[in-house]
Design a protein around this motif. Structure first.
Motif, PDB file in Angstrom:
ATOM      1  N   ARG A  35       0.800  -1.340   0.089  1.00  0.00           N
ATOM      2  CA  ARG A  35      -0.122  -0.101  -0.175  1.00  0.00           C
ATOM      3  C   ARG A  35       0.919   1.258  -0.066  1.00  0.00           C
ATOM      4  NH1 ARG A  35       0.231  -2.048   5.136  1.00  0.00           N
ATOM      5  NH2 ARG A  35       0.867  -0.550   6.757  1.00  0.00           N
ATOM      6  N   MET A  36       1.988   1.054   0.317  1.00  0.00           N
ATOM      7  CA  MET A  36       3.175   2.354   0.278  1.00  0.00           C
ATOM      8  C   MET A  36       3.798   2.578  -0.740  1.00  0.00           C
ATOM      9  SD  MET A  36       4.620   1.968   4.134  1.00  0.00           S
ATOM     10  CE  MET A  36       3.553   1.745   5.641  1.00  0.00           C
ATOM     11  N   GLN A  37       3.913   1.592  -1.789  1.00  0.00           N
ATOM     12  CA  GLN A  37       4.715   1.612  -3.134  1.00  0.00           C
ATOM     13  C   GLN A  37       4.149   2.971  -3.839  1.00  0.00           C
ATOM     14  OE1 GLN A  37       5.204  -2.288  -4.679  1.00  0.00           O
ATOM     15  NE2 GLN A  37       5.277  -3.040  -2.525  1.00  0.00           N
ATOM     16  N   ALA A  38       3.231   2.955  -4.294  1.00  0.00           N
ATOM     17  CA  ALA A  38       2.705   3.840  -5.408  1.00  0.00           C
ATOM     18  C   ALA A  38       3.231   5.330  -4.868  1.00  0.00           C
ATOM     19  CB  ALA A  38       1.311   3.738  -5.636  1.00  0.00           C
ATOM     20  N   LYS A  39       2.819   5.663  -3.500  1.00  0.00           N
ATOM     21  CA  LYS A  39       3.156   6.845  -3.156  1.00  0.00           C
ATOM     22  C   LYS A  39       4.496   7.210  -3.158  1.00  0.00           C
ATOM     23  CE  LYS A  39       1.878  10.243   0.502  1.00  0.00           C
ATOM     24  NZ  LYS A  39       3.287  10.761   0.662  1.00  0.00           N
ATOM     25  N   ALA A  40       5.349   6.404  -2.575  1.00  0.00           N
ATOM     26  CA  ALA A  40       6.626   6.480  -2.322  1.00  0.00           C
ATOM     27  C   ALA A  40       7.320   6.483  -3.647  1.00  0.00           C
ATOM     28  CB  ALA A  40       7.342   5.224  -1.659  1.00  0.00           C
ATOM     29  N   GLN A  41       7.055   5.853  -4.766  1.00  0.00           N
ATOM     30  CA  GLN A  41       7.443   6.005  -6.290  1.00  0.00           C
ATOM     31  C   GLN A  41       7.160   7.425  -6.573  1.00  0.00           C
ATOM     32  OE1 GLN A  41       6.119   3.306  -9.265  1.00  0.00           O
ATOM     33  NE2 GLN A  41       5.718   4.902 -10.444  1.00  0.00           N
ATOM     34  N   ALA A  42       5.848   8.042  -6.534  1.00  0.00           N
ATOM     35  CA  ALA A  42       5.771   9.395  -6.776  1.00  0.00           C
ATOM     36  C   ALA A  42       6.212  10.344  -5.998  1.00  0.00           C
ATOM     37  CB  ALA A  42       4.159   9.733  -6.621  1.00  0.00           C
ATOM     38  N   ASP A  43       6.671  10.019  -4.686  1.00  0.00           N
ATOM     39  CA  ASP A  43       7.458  11.120  -3.718  1.00  0.00           C
ATOM     40  C   ASP A  43       8.924  10.992  -4.383  1.00  0.00           C
ATOM     41  OD1 ASP A  43       5.182  11.567  -2.245  1.00  0.00           O
ATOM     42  OD2 ASP A  43       5.781  10.241  -0.868  1.00  0.00           O
ATOM     43  N   LEU A  44       9.257   9.850  -4.413  1.00  0.00           N
ATOM     44  CA  LEU A  44      10.926  10.042  -5.053  1.00  0.00           C
ATOM     45  C   LEU A  44      11.015  10.793  -6.415  1.00  0.00           C
ATOM     46  CD1 LEU A  44      13.832   8.898  -4.617  1.00  0.00           C
ATOM     47  CD2 LEU A  44      13.316   6.743  -5.751  1.00  0.00           C
ATOM     48  N   GLU A  45      10.125  10.278  -7.052  1.00  0.00           N
ATOM     49  CA  GLU A  45      10.358  11.207  -8.412  1.00  0.00           C
ATOM     50  C   GLU A  45      10.201  12.575  -8.223  1.00  0.00           C
ATOM     51  OE1 GLU A  45       7.345  11.671 -12.243  1.00  0.00           O
ATOM     52  OE2 GLU A  45       8.091   9.671 -11.941  1.00  0.00           O
ATOM     53  N   ARG A  46       9.227  13.197  -7.524  1.00  0.00           N
ATOM     54  CA  ARG A  46       9.230  14.547  -7.187  1.00  0.00           C
ATOM     55  C   ARG A  46      10.416  15.121  -6.386  1.00  0.00           C
ATOM     56  NH1 ARG A  46       4.487  14.133  -5.463  1.00  0.00           N
ATOM     57  NH2 ARG A  46       5.044  14.068  -3.182  1.00  0.00           N
ATOM     58  N   ALA A  47      11.102  14.430  -5.477  1.00  0.00           N
ATOM     59  CA  ALA A  47      12.102  14.772  -4.626  1.00  0.00           C
ATOM     60  C   ALA A  47      13.298  14.967  -5.484  1.00  0.00           C
ATOM     61  CB  ALA A  47      12.529  13.852  -3.609  1.00  0.00           C
ATOM     62  N   VAL A  48      13.527  13.995  -6.430  1.00  0.00           N
ATOM     63  CA  VAL A  48      14.587  14.187  -7.329  1.00  0.00           C
ATOM     64  C   VAL A  48      14.660  15.267  -8.357  1.00  0.00           C
ATOM     65  CG1 VAL A  48      15.990  12.969  -9.358  1.00  0.00           C
ATOM     66  CG2 VAL A  48      15.320  11.675  -7.142  1.00  0.00           C
ATOM     67  N   MET A  49      13.600  15.465  -8.940  1.00  0.00           N
ATOM     68  CA  MET A  49      13.196  16.429  -9.764  1.00  0.00           C
ATOM     69  C   MET A  49      13.333  18.036  -9.010  1.00  0.00           C
ATOM     70  SD  MET A  49       9.996  16.516 -12.424  1.00  0.00           S
ATOM     71  CE  MET A  49       9.331  15.501 -11.631  1.00  0.00           C
ATOM     72  N   ASP A  50      12.835  17.925  -7.868  1.00  0.00           N
ATOM     73  CA  ASP A  50      13.074  19.207  -7.030  1.00  0.00           C
ATOM     74  C   ASP A  50      14.571  19.528  -6.877  1.00  0.00           C
ATOM     75  OD1 ASP A  50      10.482  19.454  -7.213  1.00  0.00           O
ATOM     76  OD2 ASP A  50      10.026  18.802  -5.243  1.00  0.00           O
ATOM     77  N   LYS A  51      15.089  18.550  -6.452  1.00  0.00           N
ATOM     78  CA  LYS A  51      16.757  18.744  -5.812  1.00  0.00           C
ATOM     79  C   LYS A  51      17.376  19.053  -7.030  1.00  0.00           C
ATOM     80  CE  LYS A  51      16.744  17.805  -1.375  1.00  0.00           C
ATOM     81  NZ  LYS A  51      17.072  18.779  -0.421  1.00  0.00           N
TER      82      LYS A  51
END
Length: 722
Positions: free
Chosen positions: A16-32
């Motif tokens: 249940r945590m994977q889809a959100k974690a995927q989106a969060d990682l993508e956004r975090a890398v983009m932002d950094k």
């Protein structure tokens, strides 16, 4: 251009945590990357049971050089100001600054700071530890002596840029170019340089489908193929598909057999047991629509025997689960629903609102009152409401709380209850959300309305447990939306405010907290009614109930606005109608819809324009002495043909609009207003409102006030934009 490849490999991540974690990682890398001045051509993340991965394409090898100009004090400024400027700009002496000219302010110092670009590998080496340490998981853990938290123990970090390892360390875990494959079929380890290598090695050697969407497609396609081969079809379950896609790195779809004797159970029991306990998909016969004695299971490896052993093992486990369900079902049927009613007194609904039995009794009484309004029989509504909650003390519902109402319906049918009574037990919880079906059978409508109104009016509003911001622990917004949908979709003519007030009085009297409070007040005041009844038994709660009803009505107005906005209705039209007041939801919506249709016509648009022009003139005049312009129009002072025509048109429009409104013909009322378009336009073209003669001027202002009054019968046109 170079590419960044990052993989965070750990123990099993909850599905249940994977889809959100995927989106969060993508956004975090983009932002950094953006913060560091690196613009990637594309960033894409992936997730699976044991890994999060992200690839960023098209990165430069270093960030761009930056030239920054920092403005300083004027030439000749005090030494302290210059010294502060030098410290802030990092200069050793003022000679290192440039002097620039400003035509107005004269010469001033400027520090030119040239910042060379930073190597991308250094940026990545700094940003990845920051992302990992600050990454948010709903639940996380520490392991060993590590300070870092992660959802499960983090084992490897793969990080390459342009094919080479980006060196860094996070709490003892050093970055590398190594990944691992499937735990059984291709563990590895494997060295990779770029995403193409990573993708090819994981799929072919590591036996891992790293892309979540691809895993979902494989499961859906193979399940359909297996079902088609036997003339069956899969029972759709999007939520379960999302979950099992997060459980298997290499999904293998297998069909298993279920003992046909279990088909005697209600289908909801079978599908729920499969989904919740075993993560199986149910299968049905498309010809009959009934469940077939089969199921679909998703394994995480390819078995040598084609999955026969896996299927057999899962069949045994399912049989054990369903055997328990049969036991519960047979036990429950041995006792009638009505015999369970008193047991509801053992379930606390809320510590301040009594038990579920207390609530059921209130709902039954209210359902009986609502029955004639919605076209139901009073005795049916009361009977259904008394049975509606009884399955809450059944063993099957204790095991599967999701089956509340559903099992009550089956037990009622087993007892020989009329079908509409049985259906009401299931449907009185509806609608549970914006996409849920709304009951239409009158008895079900009466009980569903009563249940939700009691929760709001006799319940949580009386104890001041209200939604705040994003917090709504008792789902009161959902209850209000349920009432709105029941009323509108069944065209129920219900005056909400008196209904709220009456229910609130009941709630105040029955709530243990409110009753104790008001009893104490009565003792202090010794307020005894003339007939000898106490404050509690008399009329002591009327004022409080009326206040509560008004507050609750405002809450419903907000919910109705949200509901209608979601249907595409303009917010200004809602404001224009709501400003008129009213508590009949059906009438409010009819008025809004009629206004929306009217404003799409040229007559409507021009009338709004004329209304605004008239209102602007009136507001300027009314500000002068602070009083509204009202009064009868003196026809003798109307000399211009345009004002005479407008006066006559206003008389006709007023009469026609009032007649239409009495019949609730809002389209007719709008049509009556449309006749004002021509006379209003001509009046403003031909007539000077601010005439030299004060009497004529006042009379013409009253004519404008009449325009405002006539239009306000159907809506507050001042709220309409455009």
């Amino acid at each position: 251009m170079p590419q960044l490849l990052l993989e965070l490999f750990c123990e099993e991540i909850p599905a249940r945590m994977q889809a959100k974690a995927q989106a969060d990682l993508e956004r975090a890398v983009m932002d950094k990357l953006s913060e560091a001045g690196l613009m990637a051509e594309g960033v894409k993340a992936f997730s699976g049971p044991r890994r999060l991965c992200v690839v960023a394409e098209g990165l430069p090898v270093k960030s761009a050089d930056v030239r920054e100009e920092r403005k300083g004090p004027k030439v000749g400024a005090p030494e302290k100001a210059i010294a502060g400027f030098l410290r802030g700009a990092g200069l050793d002496s003022i000679e290192q600054a440039e002097i620039q000219e400003d035509k107005k302010k004269g010469q001033f110092y400027v520090a030119v700071i040239n910042k060379p670009g930073v190597e991308t590998t250094q940026i990545i080496a700094n940003m990845v530890p920051e992302i990992v340490r600050s990454f948010h998981w709903p639940k996380s853990m520490r392991w060993g002596s590590r300070e870092m938290r992660w959802v499960r123990p983090l084992q490897r970090i793969l990080c390459t840029f342009d094919g080479e390892v980006v060196p860094f360390e996070i709490d003892g875990i050093a970055s590398s170019n190594v990944t691992q494959g499937h735990r059984v079929m291709g563990a590895g380890p494997f060295k990779v340089r770029r995403f193409d290598d990573y993708s090819d090695i994981l799929k072919n050697k590591g036996r891992v489908i790293y892309d979540r969407d691809e895993r979902k497609d494989i499961i859906a396609t193979e399940a359909k193929t297996l079902c088609d081969a036997q003339g069956l079809e899969l029972v759709p379950d999007i939520g379960l598909l999302e979950e099992v896609a997060g459980l298997a790195e290499f999904p293998v779809v297998i069909m298993g057999d279920m003992d046909p004797k279990f088909l005697a159970l209600p289908p909801e029991v079978i599908t729920l047991s499969m989904r919740v306990h075993q993560k199986y998909f149910a299968v049905r016969d498309p010809k009959t629509g009934k469940l077939a004695p089969k199921f679909i299971v998703v394994a995480n490896l390819e078995a040598e025997d084609g999955g026969k052993t896996i299927a057999a093992g899962n069949s045994k486990v399912l049989s054990a689960r369903l055997s328990d369900a049969v036991f519960f079902y047979e036990n429950d049927k041995a006792k009638k629903l009505e015999e369970r009613f008193d047991s509801l007194g053992n379930i606390v609904f809320h510590e301040k609102l009594g038990t579920v039995k207390d609530k059921a009794e209130r709902v039954a009484a209210l359902a009986g009152e609502l029955a004639p309004i919605v076209g139901a029989k009073k005795e049916d509504a009361i009977a259904a409401a008394k049975l509606a909650k009884c399955d809450l003390v059944a063993e099957m519902v204790f095991e599967f709380t999701e089956l509340e109402g559903v099992m009550g319906r089956y037990y009622a049918m087993e007892e020989g209850q009329p079908q509409h009574i049985a259906d009401t037990i299931r449907d009185h919880y509806k609608p549970k959300g914006p996409s849920d079906d709304v009951p239409t059978e009158p008895t079900a409508v009466a009980v569903a309305l009563a249940d939700k109104l009691d929760t709001l009016c006799s319940g949580f509003w009386t104890i001041n447990e209200l939604p705040t911001g994003s917090k709504d622990p008792y789902a009161l917004r959902r209850s209000a939306l349920g009432v709105i949908r029941l009323v509108l979709e069944n065209n129920i003519r219900l005056k909400l405010e008196p209904c709220f007030s009456e229910l609130a009085e009941i709630g105040f009297a029955l709530s243990p907290v409110s009753k104790a409070h008001w009893t104490e007040m009565w003792k202090l005041s010794q307020d005894v009614e003339a007939d000898g009844t106490t404050f509690i038994e008399g009329t002591g709660f009327k004022d409080e109930a009326q206040t509560l009803a008004q507050n609750l009505l405002s809450f419903f107005e907000d919910r109705l606005k949200v509901y209608l906005r979601d249907k595409g209705i303009r917010h200004d039209l809602l404001d224009a109608v709501f400003s008129l007041g009213g508590d009949d939801l059906v009438l409010i919506v009819k008025r809004v819809e009629a206004l929306g249709s009217f404003l799409e016509t040229e007559d409507g648009k021009n009338l709004v324009s004329g209304h605004k022009r008239a209102t602007n003139i009136l507001q300027k005049e009314e500000k002068k002495d602070g009083s509204a312009i009202t009064g009868e129009i003196d026809k003798k002072l109307l000399s211009d043909a345009a004002e005479l025509a407008l006066h006559e048109a206003l008389n006709v429009a007023t009469a026609n609009a009032e007649a239409a409104l009495k019949k609730e013909d809002f389209e007719g009322a709008m049509s009556a207003l449309s006749l004002l378009r021509g006379p209003v336009d001509t009046f403003f073209d031909d007539v000077i409102v601010n005439a030299e003669d004060n009497k004529v001027r006042e009379n013409r202002l009253k004519l404008l006030a009449r325009i405002r009054d006539v239009t306000s019968q159907v809506a507050d046109f001042s709220k309409i934009e455009g």
